[in-house]
Design a protein around this motif. Structure first.
Motif, PDB file in Angstrom:
ATOM      1  N   PRO A   1     104.546 -54.217 162.646  1.00 54.62           N
ATOM      2  CA  PRO A   1     104.596 -53.934 161.211  1.00 54.62           C
ATOM      3  C   PRO A   1     103.387 -54.457 160.445  1.00 54.62           C
ATOM      4  N   ASP A   2     102.847 -55.614 160.878  1.00 58.88           N
ATOM      5  CA  ASP A   2     101.710 -56.183 160.140  1.00 58.88           C
ATOM      6  C   ASP A   2     100.370 -55.555 160.539  1.00 58.88           C
ATOM      7  N   GLY A   3     100.358 -54.793 161.640  1.00 53.78           N
ATOM      8  CA  GLY A   3      99.129 -54.127 162.064  1.00 53.78           C
ATOM      9  C   GLY A   3      98.002 -55.067 162.444  1.00 53.78           C
ATOM     10  N   LYS A   4      98.325 -56.320 162.730  1.00 50.28           N
ATOM     11  CA  LYS A   4      97.272 -57.307 162.976  1.00 50.28           C
ATOM     12  C   LYS A   4      96.589 -57.111 164.318  1.00 50.28           C
ATOM     13  N   VAL A   5      97.357 -56.755 165.341  1.00 50.71           N
ATOM     14  CA  VAL A   5      96.806 -56.646 166.691  1.00 50.71           C
ATOM     15  C   VAL A   5      97.140 -55.274 167.272  1.00 50.71           C
ATOM     16  N   THR A   6      96.098 -54.571 167.704  1.00 51.77           N
ATOM     17  CA  THR A   6      96.277 -53.265 168.334  1.00 51.77           C
ATOM     18  C   THR A   6      95.593 -53.268 169.686  1.00 51.77           C
ATOM     19  N   LEU A   7      96.371 -52.958 170.708  1.00 54.99           N
ATOM     20  CA  LEU A   7      95.862 -52.866 172.080  1.00 54.99           C
ATOM     21  C   LEU A   7      95.904 -51.396 172.494  1.00 54.99           C
ATOM     22  N   VAL A   8      94.771 -50.877 172.929  1.00 50.33           N
ATOM     23  CA  VAL A   8      94.657 -49.469 173.326  1.00 50.33           C
ATOM     24  C   VAL A   8      94.311 -49.420 174.811  1.00 50.33           C
ATOM     25  N   GLU A   9      95.021 -48.568 175.549  1.00 47.95           N
ATOM     26  CA  GLU A   9      94.700 -48.369 176.972  1.00 47.95           C
ATOM     27  C   GLU A   9      94.331 -46.908 177.215  1.00 47.95           C
ATOM     28  N   PHE A  10      93.154 -46.682 177.765  1.00 50.10           N
ATOM     29  CA  PHE A  10      92.790 -45.371 178.289  1.00 50.10           C
ATOM     30  C   PHE A  10      93.194 -45.370 179.755  1.00 50.10           C
ATOM     31  N   LEU A  11      94.057 -44.434 180.140  1.00 51.27           N
ATOM     32  CA  LEU A  11      94.627 -44.485 181.483  1.00 51.27           C
ATOM     33  C   LEU A  11      94.643 -43.129 182.164  1.00 51.27           C
ATOM     34  N   ASP A  12      94.819 -43.199 183.461  1.00 51.02           N
ATOM     35  CA  ASP A  12      94.962 -42.043 184.339  1.00 51.02           C
ATOM     36  C   ASP A  12      96.252 -42.292 185.121  1.00 51.02           C
ATOM     37  N   PHE A  13      97.217 -41.395 185.006  1.00 47.82           N
ATOM     38  CA  PHE A  13      98.511 -41.620 185.653  1.00 47.82           C
ATOM     39  C   PHE A  13      98.411 -41.632 187.177  1.00 47.82           C
ATOM     40  N   GLU A  14      97.321 -41.095 187.736  1.00 45.41           N
ATOM     41  CA  GLU A  14      97.144 -41.098 189.188  1.00 45.41           C
ATOM     42  C   GLU A  14      96.315 -42.284 189.665  1.00 45.41           C
ATOM     43  N   CYS A  15      95.826 -43.059 188.731  1.00 44.11           N
ATOM     44  CA  CYS A  15      94.998 -44.226 189.042  1.00 44.11           C
ATOM     45  C   CYS A  15      95.881 -45.360 189.569  1.00 44.11           C
ATOM     46  N   GLU A  16      95.564 -45.840 190.770  1.00 38.42           N
ATOM     47  CA  GLU A  16      96.372 -46.907 191.371  1.00 38.42           C
ATOM     48  C   GLU A  16      96.257 -48.209 190.593  1.00 38.42           C
TER      49      GLU A  16
ATOM     50  N   SER B   1      88.268 -36.708 189.910  1.00 36.21           N
ATOM     51  CA  SER B   1      88.437 -36.825 191.360  1.00 36.21           C
ATOM     52  C   SER B   1      89.905 -36.994 191.769  1.00 36.21           C
ATOM     53  N   HIS B   2      90.794 -37.177 190.813  1.00 40.09           N
ATOM     54  CA  HIS B   2      92.225 -37.291 191.093  1.00 40.09           C
ATOM     55  C   HIS B   2      92.861 -35.917 190.898  1.00 40.09           C
ATOM     56  N   PRO B   3      93.359 -35.310 191.976  1.00 38.01           N
ATOM     57  CA  PRO B   3      93.763 -33.893 191.919  1.00 38.01           C
ATOM     58  C   PRO B   3      94.869 -33.556 190.937  1.00 38.01           C
ATOM     59  N   ASN B   4      95.771 -34.512 190.650  1.00 36.45           N
ATOM     60  CA  ASN B   4      96.892 -34.210 189.759  1.00 36.45           C
ATOM     61  C   ASN B   4      96.878 -35.022 188.466  1.00 36.45           C
ATOM     62  N   ALA B   5      95.760 -35.685 188.190  1.00 32.22           N
ATOM     63  CA  ALA B   5      95.697 -36.548 187.009  1.00 32.22           C
ATOM     64  C   ALA B   5      95.817 -35.761 185.710  1.00 32.22           C
ATOM     65  N   GLU B   6      95.094 -34.655 185.615  1.00 34.58           N
ATOM     66  CA  GLU B   6      95.136 -33.865 184.386  1.00 34.58           C
ATOM     67  C   GLU B   6      96.504 -33.219 184.212  1.00 34.58           C
ATOM     68  N   LEU B   7      97.093 -32.749 185.316  1.00 32.16           N
ATOM     69  CA  LEU B   7      98.426 -32.158 185.268  1.00 32.16           C
ATOM     70  C   LEU B   7      99.462 -33.203 184.851  1.00 32.16           C
ATOM     71  N   ALA B   8      99.330 -34.427 185.354  1.00 28.48           N
ATOM     72  CA  ALA B   8     100.254 -35.498 184.979  1.00 28.48           C
ATOM     73  C   ALA B   8     100.141 -35.825 183.495  1.00 28.48           C
TER      74      ALA B   8
END
Length: 218
Positions: A56-71, A102-109
């Motif tokens: 609610p206070d918006g003080k801390v924001t953590l952002v993750e860029f991820l790939d669902f096929e990434c181990e 390079s991950h064959p199903n990452a975009e589909l996921a």
């Protein structure tokens, strides 16, 4: 200079080098995670970005860029879940798509997650994709049937899910996230940004918690 003298000097230099490296390592022990240069937060978090928690206070924001096929992304997923539980209501956590070519199903996921989001079930599909990554990851054939099965298990309208999965708008949404990632300098996954700065040197859950707690205390 005799051969024995040269050997003695070489040994002395080697010992000095080892001492210097040891001092450098010891100085880094216990240091909080370093942060990169600030990036454009309007690019980092969009109005339609997926938020798994909101402070609610918006003080801390953590952002993750991820790939669902990434181990590595799957490996860090339990830690992120625990951090969100222990910091409930104190941090905003934002998920951005960054499928690796390079991950064959990452975009589909990613499209499967977005198709689930169209029915208000992004968090559930996000969890299902990571929890079952060993079943569908690194397969050379499209894992559409598995993703449809997850949608069915989550109680989604399967026909609508299939339509959204293949919709051009869904592909554009995933591509837009990736483009934003490239704009802010993402080169691999997972990449985290804390209050607009890329987190570096985060190797353990404790490192991540220390960085978040420092931001909360700041």
């Amino acid at each position: 200079m005799t051969r024995n003298t040269r050997l003695t000097l070489a040994m002395i230099l080697l010992v000095i080098l080892v001492m210097i490296v040891g001092i450098a390592v010891n100085r880094n022990i216990g240091r909080p995670a370093a942060s990169g240069a600030p990036v454009d937060e309007a690019v980092l978090v969009r109005e339609d970005s997926h938020r798994l928690s909101t402070a609610p206070d918006g003080k801390v924001t953590l952002v993750e860029f991820l790939d669902f096929e990434c181990e590595a992304c799957r490996a860090v997923h339990p830690s992120i879940t625990e951090i969100l539980d222990t910091h409930q209501g104190r941090i905003t956590f934002v998920v951005r798509y960054f499928p690796i070519s390079s991950h064959p199903n990452a975009e589909l996921a990613a499209r499967a997650a977005q198709a689930a989001a169209e029915q208000g079930r992004f968090p559930q599909m996000y969890a299902a994709l990571f929890d079952n990554q060993e079943q569908w990851g690194h397969q050379n054939t499209p894992q559409t049937d598995r993703f449809v099965g997850y949608a069915r298990d989550l109680g989604l309208d399967v026909d609508r899910f299939r339509q959204d999965l293949d919709a051009p708008a869904t592909a554009r949404r995933v591509a837009a996230d990736r483009a934003d990632g490239e704009t802010v300098g993402v080169r691999g996954t997972p990449t985290f940004f804390l209050n607009g700065r890329e987190l570096t040197g985060v190797r353990t859950q404790s490192d991540m918690i220390a960085a978040i707690d420092a931001a909360l205390a700041g």
